[in-house]
Design an enzyme around this catalytic site. Structure first.
Site, PDB file in Angstrom:
ATOM      1  N   PRO A 181      40.281  19.763  30.927  1.00  0.00           N
ATOM      2  CA  PRO A 181      40.267  18.772  29.855  1.00  0.00           C
ATOM      3  C   PRO A 181      39.874  19.378  28.505  1.00  0.00           C
ATOM      4  O   PRO A 181      39.284  20.449  28.450  1.00  0.00           O
ATOM      5  CB  PRO A 181      39.201  17.780  30.318  1.00  0.00           C
ATOM      6  CG  PRO A 181      38.298  18.578  31.193  1.00  0.00           C
ATOM      7  CD  PRO A 181      39.134  19.640  31.828  1.00  0.00           C
ATOM      8  N   ASP A 227      54.634  28.001  27.612  1.00  0.00           N
ATOM      9  CA  ASP A 227      54.476  26.565  27.820  1.00  0.00           C
ATOM     10  C   ASP A 227      54.552  25.819  26.493  1.00  0.00           C
ATOM     11  O   ASP A 227      53.711  24.992  26.177  1.00  0.00           O
ATOM     12  CB  ASP A 227      53.154  26.270  28.540  1.00  0.00           C
ATOM     13  CG  ASP A 227      53.108  24.843  29.095  1.00  0.00           C
ATOM     14  OD1 ASP A 227      54.193  24.223  29.217  1.00  0.00           O
ATOM     15  OD2 ASP A 227      52.016  24.361  29.406  1.00  0.00           O
ATOM     16  N   GLY A 261      46.619  21.794  31.188  1.00  0.00           N
ATOM     17  CA  GLY A 261      46.933  22.316  32.504  1.00  0.00           C
ATOM     18  C   GLY A 261      45.737  22.931  33.203  1.00  0.00           C
ATOM     19  O   GLY A 261      45.620  22.897  34.417  1.00  0.00           O
ATOM     20  N   LYS A 297      37.793  23.332  25.059  1.00  0.00           N
ATOM     21  CA  LYS A 297      38.591  23.316  26.266  1.00  0.00           C
ATOM     22  C   LYS A 297      37.719  23.803  27.415  1.00  0.00           C
ATOM     23  O   LYS A 297      37.166  24.894  27.361  1.00  0.00           O
ATOM     24  CB  LYS A 297      39.803  24.214  26.097  1.00  0.00           C
ATOM     25  CG  LYS A 297      40.698  24.182  27.295  1.00  0.00           C
ATOM     26  CD  LYS A 297      42.010  24.812  26.964  1.00  0.00           C
ATOM     27  CE  LYS A 297      42.901  24.739  28.177  1.00  0.00           C
ATOM     28  NZ  LYS A 297      44.186  25.337  27.909  1.00  0.00           N
TER      29      LYS A 297
END
Ligand code: NAG
Ligand code: NAG
Ligand code: NAG
Ligand code: NAG
Ligand code: NAG
Ligand code: NAG
Ligand code: NAG
Ligand code: NAG
Ligand code: NAG
Ligand code: NAG
Ligand code: NAG
Length: 834
Positions: free
Chosen positions: A532, A644, A529, A547
């Site tokens: 990449p 999430d 989110g 990340k």
């Protein structure tokens, strides 16, 4: 008139006599006295009718026994037997239970010889009565004290094979020595109540614990009470159905349990056929006793399963043993052949006592502490004093706190071999084991290990030299590995206005750019989110996941800061481990351990890959995720809501252990704050709880909802979002609910599993899944109860019908927009509800 009056008087007198008779008659069903014995064929019932005492014959046996059983339960369940080792031969001897002239409760046969007696001789017969209390306790007391708790004798002090709520298991001493030892003894088999050599008792030591004995062989030990629970049992303080009580003082030591809801009927019974202790709960609906706990829980629980200095690893995989760091198998051949009985011995680098800088202590977390048979204890020492004490004595091999409440206090020292160790993700405590100094250093530098280890160097040594050696070594390692900027504590400037201390290695940007081949698209593994994720390889060969926070996403900065802060504080076997971070002008990077097996969605939703996920693996993945989430919600010092949780955020390591990733969205909830309201909705459609998707209200229960969806996906191998059954109006949750209602829940299970799954586990999982996706957050269980359910520790209430969040719910516009954004399972952020 006069005649009439006389008649009236007589009538009245008769009435009074009748009432008196009736009353006394009534009381005969409640007590036994010298003049009202209990004979075979009659029973004595407790006041509220729960229990009954009388004569019975178990199974097909012709022997008669005096026993106590539940009156209102259709399955005759005997909880106490008086004459278990002295059966009555029915063919020859009619018997009665009575109070003897000496005031003793006794079982007499026809010619008044004693078959069994309570051995009380302190009172006078005329005053003594026996009654059965509502707790199932048969008590003998002085008539004048009938409503007091002064008992001349009570059956609870002489238990058979069953522990009832409120019963004390343990011992009591007086100045004259052992006064009473209450322990339970199994029946030989279900139709022979005679005492087997299998018992469950509280050990008579100054470090008491619960133990199962087979004759003179110990089968199981719970480990000592550590202020919260027994060392090897999961927390007893928060059990959803029961409360536990452990008392230890100068006079007595006992253990008790009570159901939280007094109308719950339960018992704990020792069974020799199974060599196990079992807890049962009576379930009215199914009219049977449901098993809710078995001890030992698995092979790892068996006493000294791994031999000395060995410990049982992960229980969910198998009962595999490992040697403690610094030790090696005594016989590698036997060890390799899974014969662990000989255990481990110190490896070649064994420590030499008190030799300067040659020995220290390694901390093992979540350990069931070793057998305390030969241990020494002082309950008022600090951990620091404890370490000194252990270090001073050359035969001391380990130390630990006796009470883990708060920072821990009290001191237990172990001497010689350490027996019966076990690693328990949800229990255990810190144990400090003495090893050679090089082990400590090697340990400190070990990468990717799941064990948390701290340096504990004896403080009495002026260990300056050692410290210099260690840190220069560590510094050197860090420097080579991280390429320049590495130190352990670094002041990182994240925000111009605020400096925060992060206990994480700092990588420099060039190192990472080099490792990821300058962020080449070949190295890109996924798109999260907030940017990449790339695979990278450091110079020393270690694989990492990087990340990279998108340059453009200004709002991502907050999340990044959160993530760095959280991650530096979170460590759990089911959470992805953060190795470090990198902040360089516009660049913000997080460096994780690399997971070779990608993420769960890769396996789950692919028809060929999903075959690789067999049932034990799926069940273990479910368990792992639950543990990780529990850690986030409750066990870590910070309460964290993930917000999430989804299949693509569950990464799998080499052994297919699940690791939750992406805490970028997590919000820290301090202290009591477990519900929050957020302006910005982040999450993934299909996993979001209704209250969160619609109102932006999040709580740990919205994570539970996502967990429920994830669980249903793991069971069915299908995505919640995008799943349609027969027509479009059914999503996965609705489908699960329909099958559940139609009593064909097993049809929900992924067809590629065939019949190779465990029905009871699968059923329990579906039940949990549906409980988690209930509409009202309050109806959903918390993670702790979910874990209890997964280990079949508890009985669940029926779930209520969930609301099926299909495309047409009220806040249509917002959701419509969300659906657009999340078609590729990409996390959304930056949405404003309403
Ligand atoms: C009970 O008594 C009968 C008759 O005396 C005898 O045959 C039988 O063996 C006895 N049973 C036991 C278990 O002692
Ligand atoms: C009482 O009866 C038992 C068997 O029923 C017998 O063994 C015993 O000798 C008898 N005792 C007396 C005192 O008669
Ligand atoms: C009662 O006391 C006697 C003598 O002290 C003993 O032999 C017997 O085993 C005791 N019985 C019970 C049931 O404790
Ligand atoms: C012990 O467990 C077995 C198997 O569940 C059961 O058949 C048996 O009745 C139990 N024994 C007792 C004494 O309850
Ligand atoms: C129990 O153990 C003792 C000695 O340890 C032995 O004499 C006795 O026969 C055993 N009892 C049973 C029922 O196995
Ligand atoms: C318990 O002891 C008995 C008799 O010594 C033995 O036959 C049995 O295998 C033992 N059970 C366990 C579980 O160790
Ligand atoms: C206890 O359980 C009963 C029956 O299951 C239920 O009706 C009652 O509400 C429960 N009481 C509490 C305090 O939870
Ligand atoms: C395990 O090894 C010990 C020692 O060599 C041996 O006595 C024992 O029989 C072995 N046990 C098994 C199950 O092979
Ligand atoms: C303690 O260990 C010693 C030696 O191993 C053994 O003889 C003794 O029976 C043990 N005592 C207990 C209570 O386990
Ligand atoms: C236990 O430790 C405390 C504090 O160090 C000390 O005062 C006390 O004497 C110790 N007790 C024993 C029995 O060693
Ligand atoms: C070390 O501890 C053991 C066991 O408690 C004790 O017997 C021994 O005397 C102690 N040694 C020293 C030097 O204190």
């Amino acid at each position: 008139m006069q005649l009439n009056n006389a008649k009236m008087a007589i009538l009245l007198t008769m009435l009074v006599i009748f009432i008196l008779l009736f009353l006394s008659c009534d009381s005969t069903t409640l007590t036994i006295t010298q003049f009202q014995p209990l004979s075979d064929g009659t029973t004595l019932v407790s006041k509220d009718g729960t229990f009954e005492v009388g004569f019975f014959s178990p199974g097909s046996s012709t022997n008669r026994y005096l026993g106590i059983w539940f009156k209102n339960i259709p399955i005759k369940t005997v909880v106490w037997v008086a004459n278990h080792d002295n059966p009555i031969n029915t063919t020859t001897t009619p018997t009665k239970l009575t109070i003897t002239k000496e005031g003793n409760l006794a079982l007499l046969n026809k010619n008044n010889s004693v078959i069994w007696s309570a051995n009380t001789t302190t009172a006078k017969a005329t005053n003594v009565v026996a009654q059965l209390l509502d707790t199932g306790n048969l008590v003998l007391q002085d008539e004048k004290e009938i409503n007091s708790q002064n008992y001349l004798w009570q059956s609870f002090d002489h238990p058979s094979d069953t522990i009832l709520p409120g019963m004390k298991i343990g011992w009591k001493v007086t100045t004259k020595g052992l006064h009473l030892n209450r322990y339970i003894t199994a029946w030989n088999n279900w139709e022979d109540p005679s005492s087997a050599n299998f018992t469950y008792s509280v050990s008579r030591s100054n470090i008491p614990e619960l133990q199962q004995w087979n004759g003179s062989t110990m089968l199981y030990r719970s480990g000592p009470w550590n202020g919260i629970r027994f060392s090897a049992t999961p927390s007893l303080k928060h059990h959803p159905l029961f409360t536990y009580n452990f008392v230890y003082d100068t006079e007595e030591c006992y253990f008790q349990f009570y159901p939280r809801n007094s109308s719950l009927i339960s018992r704990i019974v020792l069974n020799r056929t199974l060599y196990a202790l079992q807890r049962f709960i009576w379930v009215e609906e199914s009219n049977k006793w449901e098993l809710s706990l078995t001890v030992p829980r698995d092979g790892c629980d068996g006493y000294n399963h791994c031999g000395s200095f060995g410990y049982c690893g992960s229980a969910t995989v198998s009962s595999m043993c490992e040697c403690l760091r610094g030790f090696e198998p005594k016989s590698p051949q036997n060890w390799g052949a899974k014969n662990w009985s000989e255990g481990c011995v110190p490896n070649s680098k064994s420590w030499r006592c008190k030799e300067k800088n040659k020995d220290g202590f390694v901390k093992f977390s979540n350990m069931k502490v070793p057998d305390t048979n030969t241990s020494w204890i002082n309950r008022s020492m600090t951990l620091e004093e404890c370490k000194e004490k252990c270090w001073e004595n050359c035969s001391c091999t380990a130390y630990g706190s006796s009470d883990i409440l708060g920072k821990g206090n009290g001191c237990i020292l172990w001497f010689g071999d350490l027996l019966d160790l076990r690693l328990l993700p949800d229990a255990g405590q810190d144990l400090y084991v003495r090893v050679h100094i090089t082990e400590i250093m090697a340990n400190q530098n070990e990468k990717g290990g799941s064990r948390k280890v701290a340096i504990v160097v004896p403080c009495i040594v002026s260990s300056v030299i050692a410290m210099i050696v260690i840190f220069s070594f560590v510094y050197w390692r860090t420097k080579t590995k991280f390429g320049g900027k590495g130190i352990f504590k670094t002041k990182v400037k994240i925000n111009e206005s605020k400096e925060e201390e992060i206990e994480l290695p700092l990588f420099d940007f060039d190192t990472i750019a080099c490792a990821t081949n300058h962020f080449s698209s070949d190295n890109k593994v996924s798109q999260g989110g907030f940017g990449p994720v790339y695979k990278g390889t450091l110079l020393d060969g270690q694989e990492i996941a990087v990340k990279r926070l998108s340059h453009t996403s200004a709002q991502g900065l907050t999340e990044f800061k959160n993530e760095v802060n959280f991650c530096s504080k979170l460590q759990h076997r089911n959470l992805v481990k953060v190795l470090g971070c990198c902040i360089d002008e516009q660049e913000k990077l997080l460096i994780y351990e690399y997971m070779s097996n990608k993420s769960l969605d890769f396996f789950l939703f692919d028809s060929s890959q999903s075959k690789l996920l067999d049932w034990p693996m799926r069940f273990s993945i479910i368990n792992g995720i639950a543990r990780g989430l529990l850690y986030l919600h409750q066990d870590s010092r910070l309460r964290i809501i993930h917000r999430d949780l989804k299949a693509s955020n569950i990464l799998l390591d080499n052994d297919m252990n699940p690791k939750i990733s992406d805490f970028g969205l997590a919000r820290m909830c301090r202290g009591e704050q477990i519900e929050g309201n957020t302006r910005r909705i982040v999450g993934t459609y299909g996993y979001m709880a209704p209250e969160y998707a619609i109102d932006g209200v999040f709580s740990i229960k919205s994570d539970v909802y996502s967990f429920g969806v994830l669980l249903l996906e793991v069971l069915s191998g299908k995505k919640n979002k995008g799943f349609s059954y027969s027509n479009n109006s059914y999503n996965l949750i609705a489908h699960a609910w329909r099958l559940w209602k139609e009593c064909i829940p097993m049809e929900f299970i992924d067809t590629c599993l065939g019949d190779s799954y465990t029905q009871s586990e699968a059923l329990q999982c579906i039940h949990i899944g549906l409980s988690c996706v209930q509409h009202q957050p309050d109806d959903r269980p918390n993670m702790r109860s979910i874990i209890a359910m997964l280990t079949s520790e508890s009985v669940l209430p029926q779930p209520k019908e969930p609301i099926f969040l299909t495309e047409n719910v009220s806040a249509e516009d917002d959701l419509g927009q969300m659906v657009n954004y999340s078609t590729n399972e990409v996390t959304m952020s930056g949405m404003e509800p309403r």
